[in-house]
Enzyme design. Structure first.
Site, PDB file in Angstrom:
ATOM      1  N   HIS A 102       0.798  -1.233   0.000  1.00  0.00           N
ATOM      2  CA  HIS A 102       0.000   0.000   0.000  1.00  0.00           C
ATOM      3  C   HIS A 102       0.832   1.284   0.000  1.00  0.00           C
ATOM      4  O   HIS A 102       0.265   2.371   0.044  1.00  0.00           O
ATOM      5  CB  HIS A 102      -0.925   0.035   1.216  1.00  0.00           C
ATOM      6  CG  HIS A 102      -2.082  -0.906   1.131  1.00  0.00           C
ATOM      7  ND1 HIS A 102      -3.271  -0.591   0.498  1.00  0.00           N
ATOM      8  CD2 HIS A 102      -2.243  -2.169   1.586  1.00  0.00           C
ATOM      9  CE1 HIS A 102      -4.110  -1.612   0.587  1.00  0.00           C
ATOM     10  NE2 HIS A 102      -3.501  -2.585   1.236  1.00  0.00           N
TER      11      HIS A 102
ATOM     12  N   LYS B  46      -7.867  14.631   3.728  1.00  0.00           N
ATOM     13  CA  LYS B  46      -7.080  13.394   3.804  1.00  0.00           C
ATOM     14  C   LYS B  46      -6.114  13.560   4.981  1.00  0.00           C
ATOM     15  O   LYS B  46      -6.034  14.654   5.549  1.00  0.00           O
ATOM     16  CB  LYS B  46      -6.312  13.131   2.501  1.00  0.00           C
ATOM     17  CG  LYS B  46      -5.500  14.322   2.012  1.00  0.00           C
ATOM     18  CD  LYS B  46      -4.909  14.082   0.628  1.00  0.00           C
ATOM     19  CE  LYS B  46      -5.906  14.209  -0.494  1.00  0.00           C
ATOM     20  NZ  LYS B  46      -6.373  12.947  -1.053  1.00  0.00           N
ATOM     21  N   ARG B  47      -5.373  12.511   5.342  1.00  0.00           N
ATOM     22  CA  ARG B  47      -4.407  12.681   6.412  1.00  0.00           C
ATOM     23  C   ARG B  47      -3.421  13.793   6.045  1.00  0.00           C
ATOM     24  O   ARG B  47      -3.101  14.000   4.875  1.00  0.00           O
ATOM     25  CB  ARG B  47      -3.659  11.359   6.665  1.00  0.00           C
ATOM     26  CG  ARG B  47      -4.500  10.284   7.346  1.00  0.00           C
ATOM     27  CD  ARG B  47      -4.968  10.696   8.734  1.00  0.00           C
ATOM     28  NE  ARG B  47      -3.913  10.715   9.703  1.00  0.00           N
ATOM     29  CZ  ARG B  47      -3.612   9.721  10.532  1.00  0.00           C
ATOM     30  NH1 ARG B  47      -4.324   8.610  10.519  1.00  0.00           N
ATOM     31  NH2 ARG B  47      -2.621   9.834  11.393  1.00  0.00           N
TER      32      ARG B  47
ATOM     33  N   LYS C 257       1.332  14.628   0.650  1.00  0.00           N
ATOM     34  CA  LYS C 257       0.002  14.960   0.119  1.00  0.00           C
ATOM     35  C   LYS C 257      -0.106  16.451  -0.223  1.00  0.00           C
ATOM     36  O   LYS C 257      -1.088  16.897  -0.792  1.00  0.00           O
ATOM     37  CB  LYS C 257      -1.083  14.541   1.117  1.00  0.00           C
ATOM     38  CG  LYS C 257      -1.176  13.010   1.267  1.00  0.00           C
ATOM     39  CD  LYS C 257      -2.192  12.599   2.298  1.00  0.00           C
ATOM     40  CE  LYS C 257      -2.227  11.108   2.568  1.00  0.00           C
ATOM     41  NZ  LYS C 257      -2.935  10.323   1.540  1.00  0.00           N
TER      42      LYS C 257
ATOM     43  N   THR D  92      -8.286   6.813  -2.441  1.00  0.00           N
ATOM     44  CA  THR D  92      -9.675   6.384  -2.662  1.00  0.00           C
ATOM     45  C   THR D  92     -10.627   7.558  -2.453  1.00  0.00           C
ATOM     46  O   THR D  92     -11.743   7.545  -2.981  1.00  0.00           O
ATOM     47  CB  THR D  92     -10.063   5.209  -1.737  1.00  0.00           C
ATOM     48  OG1 THR D  92      -9.664   5.517  -0.408  1.00  0.00           O
ATOM     49  CG2 THR D  92      -9.412   3.921  -2.190  1.00  0.00           C
TER      50      THR D  92
ATOM     51  N   LYS E 104     -14.237   8.793  -4.480  1.00  0.00           N
ATOM     52  CA  LYS E 104     -15.498   9.199  -3.833  1.00  0.00           C
ATOM     53  C   LYS E 104     -15.962  10.545  -4.380  1.00  0.00           C
ATOM     54  O   LYS E 104     -17.146  10.739  -4.660  1.00  0.00           O
ATOM     55  CB  LYS E 104     -15.301   9.270  -2.306  1.00  0.00           C
ATOM     56  CG  LYS E 104     -15.052   7.915  -1.684  1.00  0.00           C
ATOM     57  CD  LYS E 104     -14.476   8.009  -0.264  1.00  0.00           C
ATOM     58  CE  LYS E 104     -13.937   6.660   0.170  1.00  0.00           C
ATOM     59  NZ  LYS E 104     -13.157   6.711   1.404  1.00  0.00           N
TER      60      LYS E 104
END
Length: 809
Positions: free
Chosen positions: A344, A535-536, A541, A643, A647
């Protein structure tokens, strides 16, 4: 003209239809009242909303239980309470935040899909007493609060003490003529709690089994004299701490002994449970008890969700060799055929590398087994590549150095028959970079399984307005076959459909605006573009790139207040790991920028910055249907899949993103022109690494970037603490692994295109419809069908199990 139904009313209709479908409504009412009666404490006559919630949950659970049992067999007078607001009761339910970031949420989607596809699957995990922390924002900083999600109990779970199992730690190993013995261990008991996982309209109810740690009754008592009895009983906490709290790190490895205990605890309990079921005489086996393990891989598939359950490999070997007396080579063949590994992440700091010294103390027999696995593996490699000592070093499970470590990813690759990444680009990086040597050794082992999401939760449940609009056009079959959304493509230019989709989005935005005003006391412009980045919080990111865009927009408004700007509400949300200094500083920067921007009268409601506190599933279900723009802006080559991106796509937001993770396949499905793609590609990042990334070059040549960075550096956004963000600026200028400045210019230009399209609502909505119509690939049903056929060797079934009130054949 009839007033349109609200989401709450639509849900109520669905719920009432669902209750009616359960059978006799009078029976449902009776069951509800019975549960309400037993829920109420004897000396309390007034029911609270929580009492109603538990009564309703237990009533629904009763109806699930019959189907649940049937699934296991198949595999092997006026009541004023009827006026209850089901949505209000739904809000009482606690989020079971038992994982980090996307990994745990992905597993939940997979469980939903496995039940819906009629696969006889169990999900196993730890029943953490305290899940991912609740996030509070105090003076702009993240403060963690324990998530006591079980304080009122959990109506969905069923304790199964009859299946409690021992798990061993510490001790010593003795090699005897009768075989190897692991002696003088400390025992902790694993108590299973089962939660039903219903499939969609097929009467299948699978099981999620979560383990809770309990001390045995004699725990430590024998180590104390009589006078220390109280102390000995209090020491039971040491054993029970194993399932006390989730480690809240996402994409970061923290080598704590308690974490290793947790990983072995879930593996040891689960494998005993699997073997117990395999040995039982069900599944067409004529023997009263199975003793031969030859058929084990035909009956059992164990999917390792990242390296956290990697100990399944040595534990299965230990059981087969030491307990069941299977010879080593046969045991190894069985283990490899049974286990498969999903990778992952490719971030080096996320890969688990446990100190050998810790293993030696905690799991001495497993260390011996890992050494034996590694020796045979290296002998095999040496025979194929004679004299290539460096290759042996790179491929070893044991990493030499100041501290000898066990590389759990290498163990997973060696001990599995299949290895997959979670998006096409990620699976290529796995083959060409992270596990290159292993890929050269066994190329047939490597696969791709692009992640997906369940449309039941992430469309039908969270966005009933959009689901209804789609159902009116193409029927309901897309809910179990998401590829049918392609039938919407002819409607991309349909005026009525464009209007209906835009109307649903506006209703969702109004609803979310009202929620923000109520919960956060923030008033926002519902006709502004909802620009969402949730998101985290992590450097890769690149929430910082978003911050630089916001600061640049702010400066442009200040420079030319008379100019027409597209109004934006920028929402950033997510939790930072408690020990991750930079991530916590990023949250402080977002809130500080918001404090300045939101209170500047020149800006007005053209730009607002909101930090969404305590981002979690129940908040995601509200914000995702309301979003116009979805930010997926990680440095190319760092996000395995994502993911959240799927969504947002399914719920009618347009994506601004890099060519990373599943964004690549989203652009392929919908057409790159229907997403806002910008920035360096993987090969550009690699070229920049070879050349040497120099942040100052960008800082010196881009005046707007320089202005924004200087403002952050000088304390413009933190006047009371001018040096507050010096660590952020220092990182961006001198050691930014994720190359924020390199993508700044392309990102700004791409955001200008976003603004331009948003000015034309009709063209914007056309792209939205095209995105929704092309999101069918990203169903977890498709992902799980691929796992089933290509890794587990089973076929999904659309067979409906008869409901419990109809006799079995």
């Amino acid at each position: 003209m009839a007033k349109p139904l609200t989401d709450s009313e639509k849900r109520k209709q669905i719920s009432v239809r669902g209750l009616a479908g359960l059978g006799d409504v009078a029976e449902v009412r009776k069951s509800f009242n019975r549960h309400l009666h037993f829920t109420l404490v004897k000396d309390r006559n007034v029911a609270t909303p929580r009492d109603y919630f538990f009564a309703l949950a237990h009533t629904v659970r009763d109806h699930l239980v019959g189907r649940w049992i049937r699934t296991q067999q198949h595999y092997y007078e006026r009541d004023p309470k009827l006026g209850l607001d089901l949505e209000e009761l739904e809000e009482i339910e606690e989020d079971a935040g038992l994982g980090n970031g996307g990994l745990g949420r992905l597993a939940a989607c997979f469980l939903d899909s496995m039940a819906t596809l009629g696969l006889a699957a169990y999900g196993y995990g730890i029943r953490y007493e305290f899940g991912i922390f609740n996030q509070k924002i105090v003076n702009g900083w993240q403060v963690e609060e324990a998530d006591d999600w079980l304080r009122y109990g959990n109506p969905w779970e069923k304790a199964r003490p009859e299946y409690m199992l021992p798990v061993h730690f510490y001790g010593r190993v003795e090699h005897t003529p009768d075989g190897v013995k692991w002696l003088d261990t400390q025992v902790v008991l694993a108590m299973p709690y089962d939660t039903p996982v219903p499939g969609y309209k097929n009467n299948t109810v699978n099981t999620m089994r979560l383990w809770s740690a309990k001390a045995p009754n004699d725990f430590k008592l024998q180590d104390f004299n009589v006078g220390d009895y109280i102390e000995a009983v209090l020491d039971r906490n040491l054993a029970e701490n194993i399932s006390r709290v989730l480690y809240p790190n996402d994409n970061f490895f923290e080598g704590k002994e308690l974490r290793l205990k947790q990983e072995y605890f879930v593996v040891a309990a689960t494998l005993q449970d699997i073997i117990r079921r395999f040995k039982s005489s069900k599944f067409g086996c004529r023997d009263p008890v199975r003793t031969c393990f030859e058929t084990f891989p035909d009956k059992v598939a164990i999917q390792l969700n990242d390296t956290h359950p990697a100990l399944s490999i040595p534990e299965l070997m230990r059981i087969l060799v030491d307990v069941e007396k299977v010879d080593w080579d046969k045991a190894w063949e069985i283990t490899k055929k049974t286990c498969a590994y999903t990778n992952h992440t490719v971030l080096p700091e996320a890969l688990e590398r446990w100190p050998v010294s810790m293993f030696e103390k905690l799991l001495p027999r497993h260390l011996e087994i890992i050494y034996a696995i590694n020796q045979r593996h290296l002998d095999h490699v040496a025979a194929l590549f004679p004299g290539d000592v460096d290759r042996l070093r790179r491929m070893s499970v044991i990493e030499e150095g100041d501290c000898k470590r066990i590389n759990m990813a290498h163990l997973c690759v060696i001990g599995s028959h299949a290895v997959n990444g979670v998006a096409r680009i990620h699976s290529e990086i796995v083959k060409q970079s992270v596990f290159k040597d292993f890929y050269e050794l066994e190329p047939e082992k490597f696969q791709n399984k692009t992640n997906g999401i369940t449309p039941r939760r992430w469309l039908l449940l969270c966005n009933p307005g959009l689901a209804d609009t789609i159902v009116e056009k193409i029927g309901e079959e897309f809910l179990t076959d998401l590829s049918q959304l392609k039938k919407l493509l002819p409607l991309v230019s349909d005026e009525v459909f464009i209007r209906d989709v835009a109307k649903v989005k506006q209703e969702n935005k109004l609803k979310f605006s009202a929620f923000l005003e109520k919960e956060y006391k923030v008033k926002i412009n519902p006709s502004s573009m909802f620009d969402v980045h949730v998101k985290r919080i992590h450097e890769y990111k690149r929430q910082l790139l978003n911050c630089l865009h916001v600061v640049t927009l702010y400066n442009r408004i200040k420079r030319d207040p008379a100019k027409a700007f597209v109004p934006r509400t920028v929402m950033i949300g997510g939790k930072a790991a408690p020990g991750y200094h930079m991530a916590k500083l990023i949250i402080k920067l977002v809130t500080s920028i918001g404090d300045v921007v939101n209170h500047d009268p020149v800006v007005g409601d053209r730009l607002k910055v909101i930090f969404l506190e305590n981002y979690r599933v129940s908040l995601a279900e509200k914000v995702i249907p309301a979003a116009d723009l979805s930010q997926q802006i990680s440095t190319a080559g760092t996000e395995a899949s994502g993911t959240g991106n799927m969504k947002f796509m399914l719920n009618g937001a347009l994506t601004i993103g890099t060519m990373d993770g599943a964004n690549v396949e989203m652009a392929e499905e919908a057409g790159a022109e229907n997403l806002f793609i910008f920035g360096l590609r993987v090969e550009d990042v690699e070229a920049l690494d070879r050349k040497g990334y120099n942040a100052r070059e960008y800082y010196d040549h881009l005046p707007e970037l320089k202005q924004a960075v200087d403002q952050i550096s000088s304390g413009f956004f933190s006047p009371k603490e001018p040096d507050c963000f010096k660590d952020i600026v220092n990182m961006l200028m001198h050691h930014d692994r994720f190359k924020v400045f390199a993508d700044y210019e392309a990102y700004m230009q791409c955001q200008a295109q976003v603004d331009q399209l948003y000015r034309n609502p009709k063209e914007w909505t056309k792209k939205v419809i095209r995105n929704i119509a092309c999101s069918g690939k990203f169903s977890s049903d498709r992902t799980i069908t691929e796992y089933a056929r290509e890794i587990w060797g089973v076929e999904p079934s659309d067979l409906q199990i008869p409901p419990p009130n109809i006799p079995r054949d």
